[in-house]
Write a protein that holds these residues in place. Structure first.
Motif: not given
Length: 229
Positions: A120-128
């Motif tokens: 919910k936190g790290i993955a969205p930044y990586v994906d964006m």
């Protein structure tokens, strides 16, 4: 594989590992994999792309990696439908923040009162960061390196690069501290933290990090509006 386990890396439950014969293939097969995923995007194809587009060489003939990276970059040119599928995947992973700004945690089960910091936190930044780099043909695979490379090439990154780096690094540090404490106490490391055990400053920073995710997801929705469902 066993060496990584001894270093503390758990086995992938979905078997996305080199020990799986599906992922131990010659370069011609990897080019076929990527062309299938990119030219015929499906939710499963996009998921595999999110996993494998960040490949990097660690041993052997590095020119194979360079060749595959160049082929994938050529395949992605003008593939707005594929990028639209990726955008949809990104915006559906909404931050765990309630209407009044409270953090949303698991209501029951093994991780009751906790939230998954990685998903919910790290993955969205990586994906964006991955989406933005694919839009501009940037070949870096580290999230921070991607954002730095995009500063003068991508309008969204140019506006938010400085805002992006600090919360991303904070979430990474919070995860490392959490897992270190678990290992020190003889427990299996995971990505679930209990916000109630964070300091008030940490809770404020994590909410700020989630708010930025939400803001950038709104921008992605606007950017890909015809392809959002």
């Amino acid at each position: 594989r066993d060496g990584l386990v001894k270093c503390g890396f758990p086995l992938c439950p979905a078997d996305y590992m080199a020990s799986n014969p599906l992922w131990c293939q010659p370069i011609r097969q990897w080019k076929k994999y990527f062309s299938t995923w990119i030219y015929t995007p499906t939710p499963e194809a996009v998921l595999k792309s999110l996993i494998f587009l960040d490949f990097r060489p660690v041993h052997g003939d590095f020119s194979l990696s360079d060749s595959l990276r160049s082929s994938v970059s050529a395949m992605l040119e003008g593939q707005m439908i594929f990028l639209g599928y990726m955008a949809n995947t990104i915006i559906k992973n909404t931050p765990p923040v309630g209407f009044f700004g409270s953090l949303i945690v698991e209501k029951g089960g093994e991780h009751k009162d906790k939230l998954n910091l990685k998903v919910k936190g790290i993955a969205p930044y990586v994906d964006m960061g991955r989406l933005f780099s694919l839009e501009k043909g940037i070949q870096e695979t580290s999230t921070i390196e991607r954002m730095n490379a995009l500063r003068d090439k991508h309008t969204i990154v140019k506006a938010y690069a400085d805002e992006f780096e600090d919360p991303f690094e904070f979430l990474m540090l919070l995860r490392i501290q959490h897992q270190y404490e678990q290992l020190e106490n003889g427990r299996e490391p995971d990505n679930f933290i209990n916000p109630a055990k964070l300091s008030s400053l940490e809770r404020r920073k994590i909410k700020d990090a989630f708010r930025l995710i939400s803001k950038m997801q709104d921008i992605i929705i606007e950017r890909y509006k015809p392809l959002i469902w």
